[in-house]
Design a protein around this motif. Structure first.
Motif, PDB file in Angstrom:
ATOM      1  N   GLN A   1     -18.378   2.584  41.403  1.00  0.00           N
ATOM      2  CA  GLN A   1     -18.269   1.124  41.470  1.00  0.00           C
ATOM      3  C   GLN A   1     -18.652   0.486  40.139  1.00  0.00           C
ATOM      4  O   GLN A   1     -17.992  -0.439  39.663  1.00  0.00           O
TER       5      GLN A   1
ATOM      6  N   VAL B   1     -10.679   4.248  48.487  1.00  0.00           N
ATOM      7  CA  VAL B   1     -10.915   4.374  47.042  1.00  0.00           C
ATOM      8  C   VAL B   1     -11.591   5.725  46.792  1.00  0.00           C
ATOM      9  O   VAL B   1     -11.358   6.377  45.786  1.00  0.00           O
TER      10      VAL B   1
ATOM     11  N   PHE C   1      -8.507   3.108  34.852  1.00  0.00           N
ATOM     12  CA  PHE C   1      -9.435   3.558  35.891  1.00  0.00           C
ATOM     13  C   PHE C   1      -9.466   5.083  35.952  1.00  0.00           C
ATOM     14  O   PHE C   1     -10.525   5.689  36.039  1.00  0.00           O
TER      15      PHE C   1
ATOM     16  N   ASN D   1      -3.649  -2.237  44.678  1.00  0.00           N
ATOM     17  CA  ASN D   1      -4.249  -3.581  44.634  1.00  0.00           C
ATOM     18  C   ASN D   1      -4.035  -4.282  43.307  1.00  0.00           C
ATOM     19  O   ASN D   1      -3.821  -5.487  43.268  1.00  0.00           O
TER      20      ASN D   1
ATOM     21  N   LEU E   1      -6.541   1.823  44.257  1.00  0.00           N
ATOM     22  CA  LEU E   1      -6.746   0.684  43.348  1.00  0.00           C
ATOM     23  C   LEU E   1      -5.433   0.231  42.728  1.00  0.00           C
ATOM     24  O   LEU E   1      -5.198  -0.956  42.567  1.00  0.00           O
TER      25      LEU E   1
ATOM     26  N   ILE F   1     -15.820   0.976  37.724  1.00  0.00           N
ATOM     27  CA  ILE F   1     -14.706   0.083  38.053  1.00  0.00           C
ATOM     28  C   ILE F   1     -15.010  -1.327  37.550  1.00  0.00           C
ATOM     29  O   ILE F   1     -14.146  -1.984  36.962  1.00  0.00           O
TER      30      ILE F   1
END
Length: 131
Positions: free
Chosen positions: A112, A68, A92, A82, A79, A115
């Motif tokens: 983080q 990431v 994002f 996923n 990402l 996200i």
């Protein structure tokens, strides 16, 4: 003969997937050993001010092994694979991509948090299910 080749190909792909997962698990365990878990890491909606330096460096380690964070920057493609939704990946990219920080651990924590905010504001129907 063709079915045998197909079987060998499928077996190789499955073996590569299992091997890749095993490698990832080993890498994550290595991060856990480097940065032992603290209580602040278990907060459901973590406050950046409550995270220790080790917590932030743990995030950096995990995000780096998961690619990431790649070459010191945000790798949205990791990402996107996923979430499997280009619109969410674009969210994002737009909201978290501009984040910068000279300290890699602080950078990982801020990334983080971003996200998490994007995920919280995105309807769950936009994410793939694990059926």
């Amino acid at each position: 003969m063709n079915s045998f080749c197909l079987f060998v190909f499928v077996a190789c792909v499955l073996f590569a997937s299992v091997s890749a997962n095993e490698i990832l698990v080993r890498q994550i365990r290595s991060c856990q050993k480097q940065f032992p878990k603290s209580e602040s890491r278990t907060l459901p909606d973590f406050d950046l001010d409550l995270l220790t330096k080790d917590d932030k460096c743990y995030l950096n380690c995990i995000m780096t092994v998961q690619k990431v964070i790649w070459n010191g920057g945000f790798n949205v493609d990791a990402l996107e694979f996923n979430v499997n939704n280009p619109k969410i990946a674009d969210k994002f990219r737009k909201q978290c991509g501009p984040i910068r920080h000279t300290d890699k651990c602080e950078y990982a924590a801020r990334l983080q948090k971003c996200i998490e905010i994007v995920i919280r504001k995105t309807p769950t129907s936009h994410f793939p299910t694990l059926d």
